[in-house]
Design a protein around this motif. Structure first.
Motif, PDB file in Angstrom:
ATOM      1  N   GLY A   2       0.770  -1.226   0.000  1.00  0.00           N
ATOM      2  CA  GLY A   2       0.000   0.000   0.000  1.00  0.00           C
ATOM      3  C   GLY A   2       0.805   1.283   0.000  1.00  0.00           C
ATOM      4  N   GLN A   3       2.117   1.193   0.106  1.00  0.00           N
ATOM      5  CA  GLN A   3       2.969   2.384   0.102  1.00  0.00           C
ATOM      6  C   GLN A   3       3.331   2.732  -1.330  1.00  0.00           C
ATOM      7  OE1 GLN A   3       6.345   2.290   2.764  1.00  0.00           O
ATOM      8  NE2 GLN A   3       7.447   3.834   1.584  1.00  0.00           N
ATOM      9  N   LEU A   4       3.346   4.019  -1.647  1.00  0.00           N
ATOM     10  CA  LEU A   4       3.707   4.464  -2.989  1.00  0.00           C
ATOM     11  C   LEU A   4       5.173   4.149  -3.279  1.00  0.00           C
ATOM     12  CD1 LEU A   4       2.809   5.932  -5.573  1.00  0.00           C
ATOM     13  CD2 LEU A   4       3.589   8.061  -4.497  1.00  0.00           C
ATOM     14  N   VAL A   5       5.405   3.489  -4.405  1.00  0.00           N
ATOM     15  CA  VAL A   5       6.754   3.174  -4.868  1.00  0.00           C
ATOM     16  C   VAL A   5       6.956   3.916  -6.192  1.00  0.00           C
ATOM     17  CG1 VAL A   5       8.313   1.355  -5.660  1.00  0.00           C
ATOM     18  CG2 VAL A   5       6.700   0.899  -3.796  1.00  0.00           C
ATOM     19  N   ARG A   6       8.045   4.671  -6.295  1.00  0.00           N
ATOM     20  CA  ARG A   6       8.378   5.407  -7.515  1.00  0.00           C
ATOM     21  C   ARG A   6       9.709   4.866  -8.053  1.00  0.00           C
ATOM     22  NH1 ARG A   6       8.453  10.219  -5.564  1.00  0.00           N
ATOM     23  NH2 ARG A   6       6.249  10.594  -5.973  1.00  0.00           N
ATOM     24  N   VAL A   7       9.686   4.447  -9.319  1.00  0.00           N
ATOM     25  CA  VAL A   7      10.875   3.866  -9.939  1.00  0.00           C
ATOM     26  C   VAL A   7      11.300   4.721 -11.121  1.00  0.00           C
ATOM     27  CG1 VAL A   7      11.817   1.853 -11.133  1.00  0.00           C
ATOM     28  CG2 VAL A   7      10.225   1.538  -9.224  1.00  0.00           C
ATOM     29  N   TYR A   8      12.563   5.108 -11.116  1.00  0.00           N
ATOM     30  CA  TYR A   8      13.170   5.815 -12.241  1.00  0.00           C
ATOM     31  C   TYR A   8      13.785   4.734 -13.123  1.00  0.00           C
ATOM     32  CZ  TYR A   8      12.499   9.699  -9.067  1.00  0.00           C
ATOM     33  OH  TYR A   8      11.941  10.617  -8.216  1.00  0.00           O
ATOM     34  N   LEU A   9      13.183   4.507 -14.292  1.00  0.00           N
ATOM     35  CA  LEU A   9      13.553   3.405 -15.182  1.00  0.00           C
ATOM     36  C   LEU A   9      14.341   3.932 -16.371  1.00  0.00           C
ATOM     37  CD1 LEU A   9      13.044   0.322 -15.802  1.00  0.00           C
ATOM     38  CD2 LEU A   9      11.097   1.105 -17.174  1.00  0.00           C
ATOM     39  N   ALA A  10      15.491   3.314 -16.647  1.00  0.00           N
ATOM     40  CA  ALA A  10      16.315   3.712 -17.791  1.00  0.00           C
ATOM     41  C   ALA A  10      16.763   2.476 -18.562  1.00  0.00           C
ATOM     42  CB  ALA A  10      17.546   4.491 -17.323  1.00  0.00           C
ATOM     43  N   ASN A  11      16.716   2.567 -19.889  1.00  0.00           N
ATOM     44  CA  ASN A  11      17.191   1.489 -20.750  1.00  0.00           C
ATOM     45  C   ASN A  11      18.564   1.866 -21.298  1.00  0.00           C
ATOM     46  OD1 ASN A  11      17.570  -0.644 -22.483  1.00  0.00           O
ATOM     47  ND2 ASN A  11      16.223   0.164 -24.063  1.00  0.00           N
ATOM     48  N   ILE A  12      19.596   1.251 -20.762  1.00  0.00           N
ATOM     49  CA  ILE A  12      20.964   1.508 -21.213  1.00  0.00           C
ATOM     50  C   ILE A  12      21.497   0.268 -21.942  1.00  0.00           C
ATOM     51  CG2 ILE A  12      23.231   2.360 -20.489  1.00  0.00           C
ATOM     52  CD1 ILE A  12      21.005   4.281 -19.884  1.00  0.00           C
ATOM     53  N   LEU A  13      20.596  -0.487 -22.523  1.00  0.00           N
ATOM     54  CA  LEU A  13      20.961  -1.724 -23.215  1.00  0.00           C
ATOM     55  C   LEU A  13      21.605  -1.414 -24.563  1.00  0.00           C
ATOM     56  CD1 LEU A  13      20.757  -4.809 -23.107  1.00  0.00           C
ATOM     57  CD2 LEU A  13      18.513  -4.609 -24.165  1.00  0.00           C
ATOM     58  N   GLU A  14      22.772  -1.937 -24.796  1.00  0.00           N
ATOM     59  CA  GLU A  14      23.452  -1.800 -26.085  1.00  0.00           C
ATOM     60  C   GLU A  14      23.308  -3.107 -26.853  1.00  0.00           C
ATOM     61  OE1 GLU A  14      24.588  -0.011 -28.960  1.00  0.00           O
ATOM     62  OE2 GLU A  14      25.019   1.247 -27.240  1.00  0.00           O
ATOM     63  N   TYR A  15      23.347  -3.054 -28.161  1.00  0.00           N
ATOM     64  CA  TYR A  15      23.248  -4.176 -29.101  1.00  0.00           C
ATOM     65  C   TYR A  15      21.815  -4.675 -29.313  1.00  0.00           C
ATOM     66  CZ  TYR A  15      28.277  -4.312 -28.258  1.00  0.00           C
ATOM     67  OH  TYR A  15      29.579  -3.983 -28.105  1.00  0.00           O
ATOM     68  N   ASP A  16      20.849  -4.179 -28.587  1.00  0.00           N
ATOM     69  CA  ASP A  16      19.448  -4.528 -28.783  1.00  0.00           C
ATOM     70  C   ASP A  16      18.673  -3.215 -28.936  1.00  0.00           C
ATOM     71  OD1 ASP A  16      19.055  -7.611 -27.992  1.00  0.00           O
ATOM     72  OD2 ASP A  16      20.539  -6.732 -26.641  1.00  0.00           O
ATOM     73  N   PRO A  17      17.825  -3.077 -29.950  1.00  0.00           N
ATOM     74  CA  PRO A  17      17.155  -1.788 -30.170  1.00  0.00           C
ATOM     75  C   PRO A  17      16.086  -1.445 -29.139  1.00  0.00           C
ATOM     76  CG  PRO A  17      16.420  -3.387 -31.790  1.00  0.00           C
ATOM     77  CD  PRO A  17      17.535  -4.029 -31.013  1.00  0.00           C
ATOM     78  N   ILE A  18      15.509  -2.437 -28.462  1.00  0.00           N
ATOM     79  CA  ILE A  18      14.482  -2.166 -27.456  1.00  0.00           C
ATOM     80  C   ILE A  18      14.678  -3.029 -26.226  1.00  0.00           C
ATOM     81  CG2 ILE A  18      12.730  -1.483 -29.155  1.00  0.00           C
ATOM     82  CD1 ILE A  18      11.367  -4.252 -28.503  1.00  0.00           C
ATOM     83  N   ASN A  19      14.027  -2.600 -25.155  1.00  0.00           N
ATOM     84  CA  ASN A  19      13.961  -3.372 -23.925  1.00  0.00           C
ATOM     85  C   ASN A  19      12.593  -3.080 -23.318  1.00  0.00           C
ATOM     86  OD1 ASN A  19      14.626  -4.943 -21.695  1.00  0.00           O
ATOM     87  ND2 ASN A  19      16.607  -3.966 -21.386  1.00  0.00           N
TER      88      ASN A  19
END
Length: 154
Positions: A68-85
């Motif tokens: 029940g507690q608010l969780v905030r996630v800063y998400l970053a895609n730093i994946l190389e060699y694959d165009p998406i994640n």
């Protein structure tokens, strides 16, 4: 200094968060960096995938959050060699803020797809205790290390 792809594939990157002038609501905050490793050093692709550096780490050491507690996630895609994640959260929907530059959510979802270098913020309040699986929705990434659990406690 070139080749850039090899620098990124070996961990030469970072994340910083810039807070808005009017503070966001209080939350349990964390950064999740989606990354991969080219262990053969052939610049042909990744053999391991992870969030925050260690493949499968959060399968054995779940991220602890309170029910029940608010969780905030800063998400970053730093994946190389694959165009998406991608990021998928089981059994829960979250508010998503692409690029993290607005204070209003653009969607309410359980999966986010990001291109290389893309970032965003997601937030959730998990209503039930127990383990909640998160993983890449690209099977290759999940099978080779990009998955884990939130341990939701009272």
């Amino acid at each position: 200094m070139g080749p850039l792809a090899e620098h990124i594939a070996r961990g030469m990157y970072g994340v910083f968060v810039i807070d808005p002038p009017q503070p966001r609501s209080a939350a349990d905050e964390l950064v999740m960096v989606m990354n991969g490793y080219n262990t053969t050093f052939d610049a042909q692709g990744n053999q391991l995938y992870a969030v925050n550096g260690i493949p499968f780490h959060n399968m054995h050491e779940p991220v602890r959050v309170k029910r029940g507690q608010l969780v905030r996630v800063y998400l970053a895609n730093i994946l190389e060699y694959d165009p998406i994640n991608s990021f998928h959260l089981h059994g829960n929907l979250f508010d998503y803020f692409p690029t993290g530059t607005r204070l209003e959510s653009s969607e309410y979802t359980d999966i986010v797809v990001q291109a290389q270098g893309q970032r965003g913020i997601w937030r959730v309040e998990v209503p039930a205790s127990g383990q909640v699986l998160f993983h890449a929705h690209k099977s290759e990434c999940a099978d080779l290390g990009w998955m884990g659990f939130f341990e939701v406690t009272e």
